[in-house]
Design a protein around this motif. Structure first.
Motif, PDB file in Angstrom:
ATOM      1  N   ILE A 138      -8.621   6.921 -17.564  1.00 15.67           N
ATOM      2  CA  ILE A 138      -7.150   6.876 -17.377  1.00 15.67           C
ATOM      3  C   ILE A 138      -6.901   7.944 -16.360  1.00 15.67           C
ATOM      4  N   PHE A 139      -7.079   9.092 -16.546  1.00 14.91           N
ATOM      5  CA  PHE A 139      -6.979  10.076 -15.336  1.00 14.91           C
ATOM      6  C   PHE A 139      -7.371   9.606 -13.825  1.00 14.91           C
ATOM      7  N   LEU A 140      -8.450   9.146 -13.713  1.00 17.29           N
ATOM      8  CA  LEU A 140      -9.024   8.539 -12.706  1.00 17.29           C
ATOM      9  C   LEU A 140      -8.200   7.331 -12.157  1.00 17.29           C
ATOM     10  N   ALA A 141      -8.061   6.720 -12.842  1.00 20.74           N
ATOM     11  CA  ALA A 141      -7.156   5.345 -12.574  1.00 20.74           C
ATOM     12  C   ALA A 141      -5.823   5.722 -11.872  1.00 20.74           C
ATOM     13  N   SER A 142      -5.070   6.560 -12.967  1.00 20.61           N
ATOM     14  CA  SER A 142      -3.548   6.657 -12.876  1.00 20.61           C
ATOM     15  C   SER A 142      -3.513   7.533 -11.420  1.00 20.61           C
ATOM     16  N   THR A 143      -4.276   8.554 -11.157  1.00 19.17           N
ATOM     17  CA  THR A 143      -4.224   9.338  -9.878  1.00 19.17           C
ATOM     18  C   THR A 143      -4.634   8.573  -8.684  1.00 19.17           C
ATOM     19  N   PHE A 144      -5.475   7.714  -8.604  1.00 19.85           N
ATOM     20  CA  PHE A 144      -5.772   6.773  -7.619  1.00 19.85           C
ATOM     21  C   PHE A 144      -4.534   5.867  -7.447  1.00 19.85           C
ATOM     22  N   THR A 145      -4.197   5.335  -8.454  1.00 21.08           N
ATOM     23  CA  THR A 145      -2.908   4.728  -8.150  1.00 21.08           C
ATOM     24  C   THR A 145      -1.790   5.330  -7.623  1.00 21.08           C
ATOM     25  N   ILE A 146      -1.545   6.398  -8.234  1.00 22.44           N
ATOM     26  CA  ILE A 146      -0.494   7.290  -7.368  1.00 22.44           C
ATOM     27  C   ILE A 146      -0.759   7.503  -5.757  1.00 22.44           C
ATOM     28  N   ILE A 147      -2.022   7.668  -5.443  1.00 19.28           N
ATOM     29  CA  ILE A 147      -2.416   8.008  -4.109  1.00 19.28           C
ATOM     30  C   ILE A 147      -2.223   6.545  -3.462  1.00 19.28           C
ATOM     31  N   TYR A 148      -2.660   5.670  -3.967  1.00 17.17           N
ATOM     32  CA  TYR A 148      -2.396   4.266  -3.357  1.00 17.17           C
ATOM     33  C   TYR A 148      -1.007   4.100  -3.135  1.00 17.17           C
ATOM     34  N   TRP A 149      -0.064   4.053  -4.039  1.00 21.03           N
ATOM     35  CA  TRP A 149       1.595   3.699  -3.642  1.00 21.03           C
ATOM     36  C   TRP A 149       1.793   4.808  -2.675  1.00 21.03           C
ATOM     37  N   MET A 150       1.524   6.105  -2.619  1.00 18.56           N
ATOM     38  CA  MET A 150       2.135   6.860  -1.593  1.00 18.56           C
ATOM     39  C   MET A 150       1.720   6.400  -0.347  1.00 18.56           C
ATOM     40  N   ARG A 151       0.436   6.000  -0.179  1.00 19.80           N
ATOM     41  CA  ARG A 151      -0.386   5.741   1.105  1.00 19.80           C
ATOM     42  C   ARG A 151       0.064   4.304   1.851  1.00 19.80           C
ATOM     43  N   PHE A 152       0.160   3.422   0.629  1.00 20.26           N
ATOM     44  CA  PHE A 152       0.225   2.044   0.950  1.00 20.26           C
ATOM     45  C   PHE A 152       1.396   1.120   0.740  1.00 20.26           C
ATOM     46  N   HIS A 153       1.768   1.543  -0.466  1.00 16.69           N
ATOM     47  CA  HIS A 153       3.073   0.588  -0.890  1.00 16.69           C
ATOM     48  C   HIS A 153       3.971   0.728  -0.041  1.00 16.69           C
ATOM     49  N   LYS A 154       4.546  -0.623   0.105  1.00 17.75           N
ATOM     50  CA  LYS A 154       5.313  -0.855   1.600  1.00 17.75           C
ATOM     51  C   LYS A 154       6.892  -0.120   1.404  1.00 17.75           C
ATOM     52  N   VAL A 155       7.197  -0.086   0.188  1.00 18.64           N
ATOM     53  CA  VAL A 155       8.561   0.508   0.076  1.00 18.64           C
ATOM     54  C   VAL A 155       8.286   2.210  -0.275  1.00 18.64           C
ATOM     55  N   ILE A 156       7.485   2.312  -1.079  1.00 18.53           N
ATOM     56  CA  ILE A 156       7.083   3.931  -1.550  1.00 18.53           C
ATOM     57  C   ILE A 156       6.593   4.625  -0.511  1.00 18.53           C
ATOM     58  N   ARG A 157       5.818   4.398   0.323  1.00 19.38           N
ATOM     59  CA  ARG A 157       5.111   5.152   1.414  1.00 19.38           C
ATOM     60  C   ARG A 157       6.281   5.746   2.275  1.00 19.38           C
ATOM     61  N   VAL A 158       7.296   4.922   2.664  1.00 17.92           N
ATOM     62  CA  VAL A 158       8.101   5.444   3.672  1.00 17.92           C
ATOM     63  C   VAL A 158       9.091   6.712   3.121  1.00 17.92           C
ATOM     64  N   THR A 159       8.977   6.772   1.822  1.00 15.93           N
ATOM     65  CA  THR A 159       9.778   7.920   1.019  1.00 15.93           C
ATOM     66  C   THR A 159       8.942   9.208   0.904  1.00 15.93           C
ATOM     67  N   TYR A 160       7.843   9.164   1.451  1.00 15.40           N
ATOM     68  CA  TYR A 160       7.008  10.316   1.504  1.00 15.40           C
ATOM     69  C   TYR A 160       7.183  11.475   2.321  1.00 15.40           C
ATOM     70  N   ASP A 161       7.586  12.564   1.877  1.00 20.63           N
ATOM     71  CA  ASP A 161       8.042  13.933   2.895  1.00 20.63           C
ATOM     72  C   ASP A 161       6.832  14.300   3.582  1.00 20.63           C
ATOM     73  N   ARG A 162       6.297  13.388   4.586  1.00 20.29           N
ATOM     74  CA  ARG A 162       5.131  13.811   5.601  1.00 20.29           C
ATOM     75  C   ARG A 162       5.247  15.186   6.042  1.00 20.29           C
ATOM     76  N   GLU A 163       6.521  15.363   6.627  1.00 21.76           N
ATOM     77  CA  GLU A 163       6.596  16.580   7.682  1.00 21.76           C
ATOM     78  C   GLU A 163       6.765  17.833   6.716  1.00 21.76           C
ATOM     79  N   GLN A 164       6.932  17.612   5.334  1.00 24.27           N
ATOM     80  CA  GLN A 164       7.127  18.774   4.685  1.00 24.27           C
ATOM     81  C   GLN A 164       6.025  19.279   3.920  1.00 24.27           C
TER      82      GLN A 164
END
Lengths: 10, 215
Positions: free
Chosen positions: B66-92
């Motif tokens: 569960i820890f592996l799957a959930s962490t990789f899901t979060i990373i996947y969303w932040m990097r590739f989800h078409k809506v979520i990734r736009v909201t990532y504070d890359r500069e900060q």
């Protein structure tokens, strides 16, 4: 059942 | 398995669920550090290599997955989800991985209980987990108006560490040969990292104000 080291912790 | 360990694991699980729900419901990862999440992915991968070699219990195996799957899901969303990734504070979110990964790797090569690949990687994961929250704390400090769920996520993670310390004290008193100095020291360091955050989290909660960390 559980070994006596930290390796059984998450 | 004692009550502190179980409570610690459940708090850890709850912290990740809070983060997943927040990102899924708001379609936003504002205030969440991708660096911290990727460091946790490294921690879990290095520590849970024993999934292939050593069966401890069904509980243990399921939680690791569960820890592996959930962490990789979060990373996947932040990097590739078409809506979520736009909201990532890359500069900060500018903390450098190498400042944390390299010292932990060197320390794990020098300070370990057995010089084997598995044991060094396991020890590395213990050291890295102790400091993996730092990019997240730095990002929170840079974010005005930290939203409740991000604050709760970090609070739950810190609580999980505090509960693990109680678990170690309990095990030390009840299991005759139970000693793990490297884990204890790293765990105490990890908990100390949260103390400042806890202070401001509880203060904002008592004053009924939005959480913000002083720069």
């Amino acid at each position: 059942e559980e070994e006596e080291s930290g390796h059984d912790e998450l | 398995m004692n009550i502190f360990r179980l409570a610690g694991d459940m708090t850890h699980l709850l912290s990740i669920i809070v983060l997943l729900l927040k990102m899924n419901a708001t379609r936003s990862c504002r205030g969440v550090s991708l660096k911290t999440q990727e460091l946790y992915a490294v921690v879990f991968v290095c520590r849970y290599l024993d999934l292939f070699t050593n069966f401890i219990s069904l509980y243990n195996t399921v939680m690791k997955l569960i820890f592996l799957a959930s962490t990789f899901t979060i990373i996947y969303w932040m990097r590739f989800h078409k809506v979520i990734r736009v909201t990532y504070d890359r500069e900060q979110d500018t903390f450098r991985y190498q400042f944390l990964v390299l010292p932990c790797l060197v320390l794990a090569m020098v300070l370990n209980s057995e010089f084997t690949v598995m044991e060094v990687l396991w020890t590395f994961s213990i050291y890295l987990e102790a400091v993996a929250i730092l990019p997240q704390l730095v990002l929170l400090q840079r974010t005005n108006n930290i939203d409740n769920l991000t604050g709760n996520y970090v609070f739950l993670l810190g609580s999980y560490r505090a509960l693990y310390i109680l678990n170690w004290i309990y095990r030390f008193m009840t299991e005759p040969n139970y000693r793990q100095y490297l884990v204890w020291i790293s765990g105490i360091v990890q908990t100390i990292v949260y103390i400042d955050f806890f202070y401001y989290y509880i203060k904002s909660w008592r004053n009924n104000e939005k959480l913000s960390l002083p720069a």
